[in-house]
Write a protein that holds these residues in place. Structure first.
Motif, PDB file in Angstrom:
ATOM      1  N   LEU A   1       0.966  -1.364  -0.025  1.00  0.00           N
ATOM      2  CA  LEU A   1       0.025   0.010  -0.045  1.00  0.00           C
ATOM      3  C   LEU A   1       0.918   1.117  -0.108  1.00  0.00           C
ATOM      4  O   LEU A   1       0.513   2.351  -0.453  1.00  0.00           O
ATOM      5  CB  LEU A   1      -0.840  -0.031   1.337  1.00  0.00           C
ATOM      6  N   SER A   2       2.232   1.250   0.409  1.00  0.00           N
ATOM      7  CA  SER A   2       2.993   2.334   0.405  1.00  0.00           C
ATOM      8  C   SER A   2       3.389   2.841  -0.859  1.00  0.00           C
ATOM      9  O   SER A   2       3.961   3.891  -1.025  1.00  0.00           O
ATOM     10  CB  SER A   2       4.333   2.119   1.305  1.00  0.00           C
TER      11      SER A   2
ATOM     12  N   TYR B   1       2.406   6.508  -1.628  1.00  0.00           N
ATOM     13  CA  TYR B   1       3.288   7.586  -1.574  1.00  0.00           C
ATOM     14  C   TYR B   1       3.933   7.952  -2.633  1.00  0.00           C
ATOM     15  O   TYR B   1       4.259   9.098  -3.012  1.00  0.00           O
ATOM     16  CB  TYR B   1       4.141   7.324  -0.271  1.00  0.00           C
TER      17      TYR B   1
ATOM     18  N   THR C   1      11.908  16.798  -3.597  1.00  0.00           N
ATOM     19  CA  THR C   1      13.280  17.039  -2.879  1.00  0.00           C
ATOM     20  C   THR C   1      14.023  15.752  -3.012  1.00  0.00           C
ATOM     21  O   THR C   1      13.570  14.669  -3.301  1.00  0.00           O
ATOM     22  CB  THR C   1      12.971  17.531  -1.481  1.00  0.00           C
TER      23      THR C   1
ATOM     24  N   ASN D   1      15.396  14.416  -0.310  1.00  0.00           N
ATOM     25  CA  ASN D   1      14.699  13.253   0.820  1.00  0.00           C
ATOM     26  C   ASN D   1      13.645  12.630   0.271  1.00  0.00           C
ATOM     27  O   ASN D   1      13.458  11.395   0.209  1.00  0.00           O
ATOM     28  CB  ASN D   1      14.495  14.092   2.017  1.00  0.00           C
ATOM     29  N   ARG D   2      12.547  13.405  -0.595  1.00  0.00           N
ATOM     30  CA  ARG D   2      11.701  12.569  -0.943  1.00  0.00           C
ATOM     31  C   ARG D   2      11.970  11.453  -1.896  1.00  0.00           C
ATOM     32  O   ARG D   2      11.489  10.337  -2.097  1.00  0.00           O
ATOM     33  CB  ARG D   2      10.507  13.407  -1.904  1.00  0.00           C
TER      34      ARG D   2
ATOM     35  N   GLY E   1      13.395   8.481  -0.178  1.00  0.00           N
ATOM     36  CA  GLY E   1      12.255   7.758   0.356  1.00  0.00           C
ATOM     37  C   GLY E   1      11.643   6.944  -0.550  1.00  0.00           C
ATOM     38  O   GLY E   1      11.204   5.858  -0.406  1.00  0.00           O
ATOM     39  N   MET E   2      11.383   7.601  -1.629  1.00  0.00           N
ATOM     40  CA  MET E   2      10.571   6.799  -2.698  1.00  0.00           C
ATOM     41  C   MET E   2      11.381   5.644  -3.289  1.00  0.00           C
ATOM     42  O   MET E   2      10.701   4.695  -3.549  1.00  0.00           O
ATOM     43  CB  MET E   2      10.147   7.856  -3.836  1.00  0.00           C
TER      44      MET E   2
ATOM     45  N   LEU F   1      13.673   4.081  -1.883  1.00  0.00           N
ATOM     46  CA  LEU F   1      13.587   2.943  -0.872  1.00  0.00           C
ATOM     47  C   LEU F   1      12.269   2.237  -0.928  1.00  0.00           C
ATOM     48  O   LEU F   1      12.161   1.121  -0.844  1.00  0.00           O
ATOM     49  CB  LEU F   1      13.772   3.611   0.502  1.00  0.00           C
ATOM     50  N   ILE F   2      11.172   3.100  -0.892  1.00  0.00           N
ATOM     51  CA  ILE F   2       9.942   2.514  -0.959  1.00  0.00           C
ATOM     52  C   ILE F   2       9.941   1.154  -2.092  1.00  0.00           C
ATOM     53  O   ILE F   2       9.209   0.070  -2.152  1.00  0.00           O
ATOM     54  CB  ILE F   2       8.518   3.276  -0.843  1.00  0.00           C
TER      55      ILE F   2
ATOM     56  N   GLY G   1      11.615  -1.584  -1.613  1.00  0.00           N
ATOM     57  CA  GLY G   1      11.025  -2.507  -0.623  1.00  0.00           C
ATOM     58  C   GLY G   1      10.058  -3.241  -1.119  1.00  0.00           C
ATOM     59  O   GLY G   1       9.684  -4.488  -0.865  1.00  0.00           O
ATOM     60  N   ILE G   2       9.016  -2.675  -2.165  1.00  0.00           N
ATOM     61  CA  ILE G   2       8.191  -3.325  -2.882  1.00  0.00           C
ATOM     62  C   ILE G   2       8.579  -4.479  -3.713  1.00  0.00           C
ATOM     63  O   ILE G   2       8.038  -5.726  -3.642  1.00  0.00           O
ATOM     64  CB  ILE G   2       7.219  -2.419  -3.326  1.00  0.00           C
TER      65      ILE G   2
END
Lengths: 132, 67
Positions: free
Chosen positions: B27-28, B31, B47, B49-50, B53-54, B56-57, B60-61
């Motif tokens: 579900l993440s 984001y 940015t 950081n965004r 983060g994305m 990494l997500i 992860g998926i």
């Protein structure tokens, strides 16, 4: 001086309460997901017949109640915590649901190295992504 | 509201057919979609950081889908 101290104290304790509210909200939203999964366990295919399945309806309504309570708590939390602290906390819900689902035998799911890595990456990703 | 209800219906369907320990973290991806759409529609900046983060997500998926 004394007034300043009291203000500071009130600020800190309101943040602590906000923290507790947000953790409660995260717990509730995670349990709601687990309940939703539970409600689907005995269902082989989805159509309108599920509306006659009492077990399904009960679990589903409980999950809805958890959701509602979670949203109310979340709003309380947001009024006490800055968003850049509250928002990353939400990502705790991913490992929480994973751990519960994988450790309760009833669901028939299990831990796996790939899932462990994936969930950690996602949690980190949400935390990092929510910073400016 | 209609979108939320249909999202719920889809989600119940997914839960009935898939491990929740696999489906829920996915579900993440939400984001990532929100970031891309808010860039396209509202010209919100992406940015560093965004972006990290994305990334990494998404990694992860991919890991979870391998399990």
């Amino acid at each position: 001086m004394k007034n300043e101290f009291i203000k500071q104290f009130a600020y800190l304790s309101s943040r602590r309460i906000g923290f507790i509210y947000s953790l409660g909200s995260i717990l509730l939203v995670s349990f709601a997901q687990i309940l939703l999964k539970y409600s689907t366990l005995n269902i082989t295919h989805f159509d309108f017949s599920v509306l006659h399945n009492q077990d399904f309806i009960i679990a589903f309504l409980f999950a809805g109640g958890f959701y509602l309570a979670s949203i109310l708590l979340w709003m309380q939390a947001l009024s006490r915590l800055p968003l850049n602290i509250a928002y990353p906390l939400l990502s705790l819900s991913y490992p929480l649901v994973y751990i519960i689902a994988a450790s309760v035998n009833y669901f028939g799911e299990e831990f796996s190295p790939q899932r462990n890595i994936g969930v950690v990456l996602i949690t980190l990703g949400v935390i990092i992504g929510s910073r400016k | 509201m209609i979108l939320l209800v249909s999202s719920m219906a889809f989600w119940m369907y997914v839960l009935a057919h898939m491990d929740i320990s696999k489906a829920y973290p996915m579900l993440s991806f939400n984001y990532v979609i929100v970031m891309i759409v808010s860039r396209m529609l509202f010209k919100e900046p992406i940015t560093i950081n965004r972006l990290m983060g994305m990334t990494l997500i998404v990694c992860g998926i991919i890991f979870i889908s391998l399990s």
